[in-house]
Scaffold this motif. Sequence first.
Motif, PDB file in Angstrom:
ATOM      1  N   PHE A 312     -23.410 -25.201  31.052  1.00  0.00           N
ATOM      2  CA  PHE A 312     -22.509 -24.072  31.272  1.00  0.00           C
ATOM      3  C   PHE A 312     -21.110 -24.372  30.733  1.00  0.00           C
ATOM      4  O   PHE A 312     -20.093 -24.075  31.352  1.00  0.00           O
ATOM      5  CB  PHE A 312     -22.459 -23.714  32.762  1.00  0.00           C
ATOM      6  N   ASP A 313     -21.096 -24.976  29.553  1.00  0.00           N
ATOM      7  CA  ASP A 313     -19.864 -25.238  28.825  1.00  0.00           C
ATOM      8  C   ASP A 313     -20.055 -24.751  27.394  1.00  0.00           C
ATOM      9  O   ASP A 313     -20.007 -25.523  26.436  1.00  0.00           O
ATOM     10  CB  ASP A 313     -19.530 -26.742  28.847  1.00  0.00           C
ATOM     11  N   PRO A 314     -20.310 -23.445  27.218  1.00  0.00           N
ATOM     12  CA  PRO A 314     -20.649 -22.933  25.886  1.00  0.00           C
ATOM     13  C   PRO A 314     -19.531 -23.080  24.871  1.00  0.00           C
ATOM     14  O   PRO A 314     -19.779 -23.060  23.666  1.00  0.00           O
ATOM     15  CB  PRO A 314     -20.977 -21.462  26.149  1.00  0.00           C
ATOM     16  N   ASN A 315     -18.280 -23.244  25.353  1.00  0.00           N
ATOM     17  CA  ASN A 315     -17.140 -23.305  24.434  1.00  0.00           C
ATOM     18  C   ASN A 315     -16.574 -24.709  24.247  1.00  0.00           C
ATOM     19  O   ASN A 315     -15.459 -24.879  23.744  1.00  0.00           O
ATOM     20  CB  ASN A 315     -16.043 -22.345  24.913  1.00  0.00           C
ATOM     21  N   ASP A 316     -17.338 -25.735  24.672  1.00  0.00           N
ATOM     22  CA  ASP A 316     -16.931 -27.132  24.474  1.00  0.00           C
ATOM     23  C   ASP A 316     -15.565 -27.442  25.083  1.00  0.00           C
ATOM     24  O   ASP A 316     -14.731 -28.111  24.457  1.00  0.00           O
ATOM     25  CB  ASP A 316     -16.928 -27.481  22.978  1.00  0.00           C
ATOM     26  N   ARG A 317     -15.357 -27.010  26.311  1.00  0.00           N
ATOM     27  CA  ARG A 317     -14.099 -27.331  26.989  1.00  0.00           C
ATOM     28  C   ARG A 317     -14.154 -28.688  27.684  1.00  0.00           C
ATOM     29  O   ARG A 317     -13.127 -29.202  28.109  1.00  0.00           O
ATOM     30  CB  ARG A 317     -13.774 -26.233  28.014  1.00  0.00           C
ATOM     31  N   ARG A 318     -15.346 -29.251  27.817  1.00  0.00           N
ATOM     32  CA  ARG A 318     -15.500 -30.548  28.486  1.00  0.00           C
ATOM     33  C   ARG A 318     -16.290 -31.502  27.589  1.00  0.00           C
ATOM     34  O   ARG A 318     -17.303 -32.064  27.962  1.00  0.00           O
ATOM     35  CB  ARG A 318     -16.201 -30.363  29.839  1.00  0.00           C
ATOM     36  N   VAL A 319     -15.794 -31.700  26.390  1.00  0.00           N
ATOM     37  CA  VAL A 319     -16.432 -32.586  25.423  1.00  0.00           C
ATOM     38  C   VAL A 319     -16.100 -34.033  25.752  1.00  0.00           C
ATOM     39  O   VAL A 319     -14.937 -34.386  25.970  1.00  0.00           O
ATOM     40  CB  VAL A 319     -15.978 -32.241  23.991  1.00  0.00           C
ATOM     41  N   MET A 320     -17.122 -34.876  25.765  1.00  0.00           N
ATOM     42  CA  MET A 320     -16.949 -36.290  26.080  1.00  0.00           C
ATOM     43  C   MET A 320     -16.886 -37.163  24.826  1.00  0.00           C
ATOM     44  O   MET A 320     -16.496 -38.331  24.892  1.00  0.00           O
ATOM     45  CB  MET A 320     -18.109 -36.773  26.962  1.00  0.00           C
ATOM     46  N   GLY A 321     -17.272 -36.610  23.693  1.00  0.00           N
ATOM     47  CA  GLY A 321     -17.260 -37.376  22.453  1.00  0.00           C
ATOM     48  C   GLY A 321     -18.198 -36.752  21.440  1.00  0.00           C
ATOM     49  O   GLY A 321     -18.791 -35.689  21.687  1.00  0.00           O
ATOM     50  N   ASN A 322     -18.336 -37.387  20.296  1.00  0.00           N
ATOM     51  CA  ASN A 322     -19.222 -36.905  19.239  1.00  0.00           C
ATOM     52  C   ASN A 322     -20.027 -38.089  18.701  1.00  0.00           C
ATOM     53  O   ASN A 322     -19.455 -39.136  18.367  1.00  0.00           O
ATOM     54  CB  ASN A 322     -18.413 -36.268  18.110  1.00  0.00           C
ATOM     55  N   ILE A 323     -21.344 -37.937  18.624  1.00  0.00           N
ATOM     56  CA  ILE A 323     -22.196 -39.068  18.237  1.00  0.00           C
ATOM     57  C   ILE A 323     -22.026 -39.450  16.776  1.00  0.00           C
ATOM     58  O   ILE A 323     -22.489 -40.520  16.367  1.00  0.00           O
ATOM     59  CB  ILE A 323     -23.692 -38.794  18.543  1.00  0.00           C
ATOM     60  N   HIS A 324     -21.367 -38.601  15.987  1.00  0.00           N
ATOM     61  CA  HIS A 324     -21.081 -38.970  14.605  1.00  0.00           C
ATOM     62  C   HIS A 324     -19.874 -39.906  14.517  1.00  0.00           C
ATOM     63  O   HIS A 324     -19.646 -40.523  13.472  1.00  0.00           O
ATOM     64  CB  HIS A 324     -20.829 -37.717  13.762  1.00  0.00           C
ATOM     65  N   GLU A 325     -19.133 -39.990  15.591  1.00  0.00           N
ATOM     66  CA  GLU A 325     -17.936 -40.831  15.616  1.00  0.00           C
ATOM     67  C   GLU A 325     -18.084 -42.044  16.533  1.00  0.00           C
ATOM     68  O   GLU A 325     -17.462 -43.084  16.301  1.00  0.00           O
ATOM     69  CB  GLU A 325     -16.736 -39.994  16.079  1.00  0.00           C
ATOM     70  N   THR A 326     -18.918 -41.909  17.584  1.00  0.00           N
ATOM     71  CA  THR A 326     -19.054 -42.957  18.594  1.00  0.00           C
ATOM     72  C   THR A 326     -20.508 -43.061  19.021  1.00  0.00           C
ATOM     73  O   THR A 326     -21.187 -42.037  19.169  1.00  0.00           O
ATOM     74  CB  THR A 326     -18.192 -42.638  19.837  1.00  0.00           C
ATOM     75  N   LYS A 327     -20.994 -44.272  19.231  1.00  0.00           N
ATOM     76  CA  LYS A 327     -22.355 -44.459  19.725  1.00  0.00           C
ATOM     77  C   LYS A 327     -22.512 -43.764  21.077  1.00  0.00           C
ATOM     78  O   LYS A 327     -21.608 -43.768  21.907  1.00  0.00           O
ATOM     79  CB  LYS A 327     -22.678 -45.942  19.870  1.00  0.00           C
ATOM     80  N   PHE A 328     -23.728 -43.198  21.294  1.00  0.00           N
ATOM     81  CA  PHE A 328     -23.914 -42.409  22.510  1.00  0.00           C
ATOM     82  C   PHE A 328     -23.664 -43.219  23.778  1.00  0.00           C
ATOM     83  O   PHE A 328     -23.018 -42.737  24.715  1.00  0.00           O
ATOM     84  CB  PHE A 328     -25.317 -41.797  22.570  1.00  0.00           C
ATOM     85  N   GLU A 329     -24.192 -44.441  23.858  1.00  0.00           N
ATOM     86  CA  GLU A 329     -24.043 -45.212  25.089  1.00  0.00           C
ATOM     87  C   GLU A 329     -22.577 -45.440  25.436  1.00  0.00           C
ATOM     88  O   GLU A 329     -22.201 -45.441  26.610  1.00  0.00           O
ATOM     89  CB  GLU A 329     -24.765 -46.555  24.978  1.00  0.00           C
ATOM     90  N   LYS A 330     -21.746 -45.602  24.418  1.00  0.00           N
ATOM     91  CA  LYS A 330     -20.310 -45.767  24.658  1.00  0.00           C
ATOM     92  C   LYS A 330     -19.705 -44.471  25.203  1.00  0.00           C
ATOM     93  O   LYS A 330     -18.847 -44.495  26.088  1.00  0.00           O
ATOM     94  CB  LYS A 330     -19.617 -46.186  23.365  1.00  0.00           C
ATOM     95  N   ILE A 331     -20.167 -43.322  24.673  1.00  0.00           N
ATOM     96  CA  ILE A 331     -19.710 -42.026  25.197  1.00  0.00           C
ATOM     97  C   ILE A 331     -20.148 -41.864  26.647  1.00  0.00           C
ATOM     98  O   ILE A 331     -19.365 -41.462  27.514  1.00  0.00           O
ATOM     99  CB  ILE A 331     -20.283 -40.863  24.341  1.00  0.00           C
ATOM    100  N   TRP A 332     -21.412 -42.202  26.928  1.00  0.00           N
ATOM    101  CA  TRP A 332     -22.006 -42.041  28.255  1.00  0.00           C
ATOM    102  C   TRP A 332     -21.228 -42.807  29.327  1.00  0.00           C
ATOM    103  O   TRP A 332     -21.188 -42.407  30.486  1.00  0.00           O
ATOM    104  CB  TRP A 332     -23.450 -42.508  28.191  1.00  0.00           C
ATOM    105  N   LYS A 333     -20.583 -43.901  28.924  1.00  0.00           N
ATOM    106  CA  LYS A 333     -19.881 -44.749  29.879  1.00  0.00           C
ATOM    107  C   LYS A 333     -18.362 -44.743  29.672  1.00  0.00           C
ATOM    108  O   LYS A 333     -17.652 -45.571  30.250  1.00  0.00           O
ATOM    109  CB  LYS A 333     -20.409 -46.183  29.782  1.00  0.00           C
TER     110      LYS A 333
END
Length: 390
Positions: A312-333
């Motif tokens: 329920f964030d269709p407009n990307d207001r709560r973006v945690m990162g981008n996998i093209h820039e950062t590894k997912f596990e690093k984003i996850w934590k």
Amino acid sequence: MFTLKHIKIGLEKSFLAIKSLLHRKVTIYSDGIPFTFKNVPFHKLLNWLRLETGIALKRKKVWGLPTHSQIEPTNLCNLRCALCPVTDGFERPTGKMSLNTFTSFIDQVGDYLFIILLWDWGEPFLNPDVYKMIEYAVKKDIAVISSTNGHPFANEREAEKLVKSGLSSLIFAVDGTTQESYERYRKGGNLETVMRGIENLVAIKKRLSCDKPFINLRFIVMHDNEHEIPAVIEMGRKLGVDAVSLKTLNPHGDIINDHELGNVYLPENPHFRRFIYESNKEKRIKLKTNPCKAMWNCPILHFNGTVSVCTFDPNDRRVMGNIHETKFEKIWKNRQYRQQRNQFRSDYTQLKSCDCCTNAFKGGLLSEETISEVYFINGKTHPGLICGDV
């Protein structure tokens, strides 16, 4: 501080852990439908147990990698449905996910995923690479569930590609049994085209002797179509689908006035209303503790690689990162995710989208309560929803 309730939860989880480790079998429900995974690898099983135990104990810290993910092949759509953010227009770019974005994500976390929900906003089958995405995930023993408005499968070639892809389950969003009732919500859609798509899939499954995908005819119960419930169940039988599921209505985005909504969309029968209301029947009952698990087990991957905490964030207001820039596990934590989880556990009402989310109200829990009824057609259960090395 641990209470008797926490101890009870811990004992229940311990029993589950022992049972799962012995049998290496896990059953997970999605929309009231069971998915059973057999011969689960121990690393995947232990990750799931750690994650679920941490969630049950209401820990702020995440105890493992995600076991679910919702992935958006595209946020483009061929329809303009009422109450949908696609119709309203996005604040973020629109486009289609590249196969590389999808495979990169799966390569990083796929060994721990049980279920992928292959849609977010938009019609997923407008992405021509979606079948390759499904095939790639299925090779990892991931159950892939998707949802469609059904129009692409009026083309028999598209229907055959879908059956051959190995998709576990497909939801057909059909909210009316006549063109008149159908198009009140599904603006721009053609019911006859959708039914032809279902017929194509059923016929091709039979011709190829395939159990998958499990075809789930989805009917969102609203004011103008609730009288059609018997008719949609009969429609499902005639079409030969595997199940008909009746779902309660939920408006997207920031809170919409319940009273205004009720005059237009909400059904009269309270059984098919998602929320439990206060005595005046106009105000939903807010929960003290929001039971949502998404920030601990289900990241959202949008088409361009951005990771969001919630569907329920269709407009990307709560973006945690981008996998093209950062590894997912690093984003996850990362710090942003930790802050979101800490705030959610401390006082979720301070997070605007969590405060007005369906999960915040009594009766609105997405994982358990939003499917009112599921009718399994012709006595079928789930022969095609057994995953893993049987």
